[in-house]
Design a protein around this motif. Sequence first.
Motif, PDB file in Angstrom:
ATOM      1  N   GLU A   8     -34.131 -26.751   4.737  1.00  0.00           N
ATOM      2  CA  GLU A   8     -35.395 -26.266   4.178  1.00  0.00           C
ATOM      3  C   GLU A   8     -35.359 -24.764   3.948  1.00  0.00           C
ATOM      4  O   GLU A   8     -35.813 -24.269   2.910  1.00  0.00           O
ATOM      5  CB  GLU A   8     -36.557 -26.628   5.112  1.00  0.00           C
ATOM      6  N   ARG A  22     -33.169 -23.919   0.961  1.00  0.00           N
ATOM      7  CA  ARG A  22     -33.850 -24.213  -0.301  1.00  0.00           C
ATOM      8  C   ARG A  22     -34.904 -23.154  -0.619  1.00  0.00           C
ATOM      9  O   ARG A  22     -35.050 -22.715  -1.762  1.00  0.00           O
ATOM     10  CB  ARG A  22     -34.486 -25.600  -0.221  1.00  0.00           C
ATOM     11  N   GLU A  23     -35.639 -22.732   0.405  1.00  0.00           N
ATOM     12  CA  GLU A  23     -36.651 -21.683   0.208  1.00  0.00           C
ATOM     13  C   GLU A  23     -36.011 -20.397  -0.312  1.00  0.00           C
ATOM     14  O   GLU A  23     -36.529 -19.762  -1.243  1.00  0.00           O
ATOM     15  CB  GLU A  23     -37.377 -21.399   1.535  1.00  0.00           C
ATOM     16  N   ARG A  83     -44.229 -23.557  -4.855  1.00  0.00           N
ATOM     17  CA  ARG A  83     -44.057 -24.473  -3.730  1.00  0.00           C
ATOM     18  C   ARG A  83     -43.092 -25.579  -4.161  1.00  0.00           C
ATOM     19  O   ARG A  83     -43.342 -26.284  -5.131  1.00  0.00           O
ATOM     20  CB  ARG A  83     -45.393 -25.064  -3.309  1.00  0.00           C
ATOM     21  N   ILE A  84     -42.007 -25.701  -3.442  1.00  0.00           N
ATOM     22  CA  ILE A  84     -40.953 -26.673  -3.778  1.00  0.00           C
ATOM     23  C   ILE A  84     -40.752 -27.600  -2.592  1.00  0.00           C
ATOM     24  O   ILE A  84     -40.583 -27.155  -1.450  1.00  0.00           O
ATOM     25  CB  ILE A  84     -39.632 -25.951  -4.122  1.00  0.00           C
ATOM     26  N   ASP A  85     -40.728 -28.914  -2.853  1.00  0.00           N
ATOM     27  CA  ASP A  85     -40.616 -29.881  -1.755  1.00  0.00           C
ATOM     28  C   ASP A  85     -39.203 -30.434  -1.572  1.00  0.00           C
ATOM     29  O   ASP A  85     -38.894 -30.980  -0.512  1.00  0.00           O
ATOM     30  CB  ASP A  85     -41.579 -31.055  -1.996  1.00  0.00           C
ATOM     31  N   GLY A  86     -38.343 -30.316  -2.571  1.00  0.00           N
ATOM     32  CA  GLY A  86     -36.995 -30.871  -2.444  1.00  0.00           C
ATOM     33  C   GLY A  86     -36.041 -30.197  -3.412  1.00  0.00           C
ATOM     34  O   GLY A  86     -36.440 -29.422  -4.281  1.00  0.00           O
ATOM     35  N   TRP A  87     -34.753 -30.507  -3.253  1.00  0.00           N
ATOM     36  CA  TRP A  87     -33.761 -29.891  -4.126  1.00  0.00           C
ATOM     37  C   TRP A  87     -33.930 -30.333  -5.575  1.00  0.00           C
ATOM     38  O   TRP A  87     -33.604 -29.584  -6.504  1.00  0.00           O
ATOM     39  CB  TRP A  87     -32.360 -30.228  -3.637  1.00  0.00           C
ATOM     40  N   ASP A 135     -36.746 -30.688  -7.118  1.00  0.00           N
ATOM     41  CA  ASP A 135     -37.739 -29.769  -7.670  1.00  0.00           C
ATOM     42  C   ASP A 135     -37.150 -28.374  -7.861  1.00  0.00           C
ATOM     43  O   ASP A 135     -37.468 -27.677  -8.830  1.00  0.00           O
ATOM     44  CB  ASP A 135     -38.952 -29.681  -6.744  1.00  0.00           C
ATOM     45  N   TYR A 153     -36.983 -26.482 -11.408  1.00  0.00           N
ATOM     46  CA  TYR A 153     -37.546 -25.142 -11.625  1.00  0.00           C
ATOM     47  C   TYR A 153     -36.496 -24.215 -12.245  1.00  0.00           C
ATOM     48  O   TYR A 153     -36.767 -23.493 -13.213  1.00  0.00           O
ATOM     49  CB  TYR A 153     -38.059 -24.587 -10.297  1.00  0.00           C
TER      50      TYR A 153
END
Length: 461
Positions: A59, A62-63, A79-83, A85, A89
């Motif tokens: 996490e 990814r952030e 705001r991203i929930d997974g790779w 996304d 982006y």
Amino acid sequence: MTFYDRDDELDALASAFDSPGYAFFVIYGRRRVGKTELIKAFCSERPHIYFLAAQEAEERQREKFVERVANYFGDRVPRIDGWDDAFAYLGEKTDTEDMIVAIDEFPYLVDENDSLPSYVQGFVDEHLQETNSMLILCGSSVSTMESTVLGHESPLYGRRTGQLDVTPFSFGQAREVISYDIADAIRSYAITGGTPMYLTLFDYEKSLRENVQSHILAPSSMLYNEPGFLLRTELRNPARYISILEAVALGHTTPNEIAGATGIDSGPLSKYLQTLRQLRLVDREVPVTASAKKSKRSRYRVADEFLRFWFRYVEPNRSSIEEAPDIVYQGTIEPNLPDHVATTFEDICQEAVWELVRQGDFAPYSEVGRWWYGEDEIDIVGLAPNDDRILFAECKWTSEPVGESLANDLRQKADNVRWGSGDREEQFALFSKSGFVDGLSGGLDSNWSLIDLDTPDRLFS
């Protein structure tokens, strides 16, 4: 670290980026060979996002990646929930600008999420291919890069447009860094090898002895524990691999000799050796006249000069080095260093042969390597099958000039090399650190070349 050479690699990357359409390059190679410096040098004057992965939770990785993309474009961090996304982006952004996206130490991301190559595949297929942008995936874990990125089972297989296997410098490339005279430059290269990080640690205004003592034999120095660190990045249980590398560095080069020195049975040993070959830590050699696939006369050697030096002199003497490194240097390393350097000198002479061919001083050869059979060995044999021509050469790193006995010995051994026709053209060469006895050249035919250190000094300056 100062950036040296890599002109061919920079040209390949520049050509890929400047050509129409997208580019997807994979860059890999052992730690310390300069992959990151290569990427930074390439990206320095081009629009780019450079992301260095770390060994931390998925996490957080990814952030940081999304933050890096957002900061480049001046966005608020979404705001991203997974790779999936995260790469979607990135895809939206690369649609608006031609740029380079470089992800360094990609294997760290894969360690936390082994589905990551699939997300990258989606980015390449759905976004990158419609742009003139470039994606670079880079990694130091050779095994991970070859399996999860380049391997047949990888979702990314077949999608790369280019790859660079970044290897240590040859002696000719390293000579730009090593500012000693030619003899000490060869000695120094026999210790550091061609890894840029190791080459640039040495202070060439100091003696070789001072550099070895301060950068290798000092327990607080980086190189004192470097091989253990390298092995732990690739192997969970490196103990047996360390035993094998030490045995090979100490001169046990055949499978039977290695098995006897380590106590490892031949079955498991072959698997360990195969792993070490995949990691570029050992090389398997067969006589240059033999088939690499069919020959059973294989020998193994540590593939890196620094590792060969370390496993020969540091690993077996750790306790003594902790107590008295000066005594280890004086009593163990210094007296035996010529023998260690002699092997490196053979490799440098092979490199010189290729350079002499390129410059037109030698006739061309398609293969150059060592030859042995039974008790006979020849340091360099060059093969030119189309011209039925063969080269025989010996390399002597000794304090005495080479005389007629070596030439006679080479002639005799050459008769035992079964290759070519009975009318083959034979060329001979002698390489010598200390030159040649007076009158030797006058007693040899025109098919002989006598080469002292002035030649590699000229070739590689």
